[in-house]
Design an enzyme around this catalytic site. Structure first.
Site, PDB file in Angstrom:
ATOM      1  N   GLY A   1     -47.068 -15.884   9.181  1.00 44.59           N
ATOM      2  CA  GLY A   1     -46.629 -15.619  10.543  1.00 44.59           C
ATOM      3  C   GLY A   1     -46.029 -16.853  11.179  1.00 44.59           C
ATOM      4  O   GLY A   1     -45.572 -17.778  10.505  1.00 44.59           O
ATOM      5  N   CYS A   2     -46.037 -16.877  12.497  1.00 42.85           N
ATOM      6  CA  CYS A   2     -45.467 -18.005  13.234  1.00 42.85           C
ATOM      7  C   CYS A   2     -46.108 -19.313  12.793  1.00 42.85           C
ATOM      8  O   CYS A   2     -47.333 -19.449  12.768  1.00 42.85           O
ATOM      9  CB  CYS A   2     -45.689 -17.795  14.730  1.00 42.85           C
ATOM     10  SG  CYS A   2     -45.260 -19.217  15.741  1.00 42.85           S
TER      11      CYS A   2
END
Length: 233
Positions: free
Chosen positions: A55-56
Site C-alpha cells: 500500500g501507500c
C-alpha cells in the site's frame, strides 16, 4: 491513481486502511501471529537489506522506522524500470512498480523473519489484492521483494505457515518476487508520516499502524532517534 482520499475519508476512517485490523485478533483485540519457524541468520555478516510493498509507502515506512534494529528506511518504487520510477508515472498504475520501502537492518537486533512478522501483522493487510483501504491500483499491491535466495525461502515458508494456521480469514495474496532494483521516491515522500502527523490521511491510515506495532509487538518497538537520510546509494 493518485490519492483522492478526501472523497474516501469516511471509508478510510471506517477501515483504518491497511492497519492490520483484519488479521487474527484475540478477545483483547491484539493481533497475534506466530514467529516464523524458518528464520536463519543471514549468510553474510553486517547490515542487511529488505524491501516490502504494502500500500501507500508512507505508512509502511513509518512502521519500519519504529522497529528495533532498523537503521534506515526509504520510500521508493520497485518492480518496474528506472525510467518510470516517478510518483506521477507510478500513480497511473501501469508501470509495473509498487510503492515500496527499503529497509536497512542489523540482523543482530532483528531478524528477517521478525521483519516479515511486522509486515504481515501491522504494516498492511496481506489479503487485499491491488489495494490497501482507499488506495486502489497495482502500485498498492502486497509484495515481498527478496534480495537473496535465503530471504525467498524464509518468505515462502512464512506465508505457507500462516496459511496452514488460517492466520487470516481470507487468503494471503502477497507476492514473493526477486528484487531487480529499488528507486528512491521524491524527497517530499521521505519520512512523510513523521513530518505530517496531523494530516488526515496519516491520522486515519498510518498512525494506527505504528500504534499497533507498539501495542502488539512491544519487544520490536522503538522510538526513532535519528533523521532518515533520503540519499540512497
Amino acid at each position: 491513481m493518485t490519492r483522492r482520499w478526501f472523497a474516501l475519508l469516511p471509508l478510510a476512517a471506517a477501515l483504518l486502511a491497511g492497519c492490520g485490523v483484519s488479521g487474527p485478533a484475540a478477545a483483547d483485540g491484539v493481533v497475534r501471529l506466530p514467529d516464523p519457524r524458518l528464520d536463519p541468520p543471514p549468510a553474510q555478516p553486517g547490515e542487511q537489506v529488505a524491501v516490502f510493498a504494502g500500500g501507500c509507502f508512507w505508512g509502511v515506512e513509518a512502521v519500519f522506522d519504529h522497529v528495533r534494529g532498523v537503521r534506515r528506511a526509504w520510500s521508493g518504487y520497485a518492480g518496474g524500470a528506472a525510467d518510470t520510477a516517478t510518483y506521477e508515472q507510478v500513480s497511473d498504475g501501469d508501470t509495473g512498480h509498487a510503492e515500496s520501502v527499503k529497509v536497512i537492518y542489523d540482523p543482530r537486533q532483528v531478524s528477517y523473519g521478525q521483519l516479515l512478522k511486522v509486515f504481515f501483522a501491522v504494516a498492511h493487510d496481506p489479503t487485499q489484492r491491488n489495494r490497501q483501504g482507499p488506495d486502489v491500483g497495482s502500485q498498492y499491491r502486497s509484495v515481498i521483494f527478496y534480495a537473496t535466495p535465503q530471504q525467498q525461502r524464509v518468505a515462502d515458508a512464512y506465508i505457507a505457515q500462516l496459511t496452514a494456521a488460517h492466520a487470516f480469514a481470507a487468503p494471503i495474496v502477497t507476492q514473493v518476487t526477486p528484487l531487480q532494483g529499488f528507486y528512491t521516491a521524491e524527497a517530499y515522500h521521505q519520512n512523510y508520516a513523521a513530518q505530517h502527523p496531523d494530516s488526515p490521511y496519516i491520522v486515519y491510515n498510518d498512525a494506527p499502524k505504528v500504534a499497533h506495532l507498539k501495542q502488539w509487538l512491544p519487544a520490536l518497538y522503538r522510538t526513532p532517534t535519528q533523521t532518515v537520510d533520503v540519499q540512497l546509494q
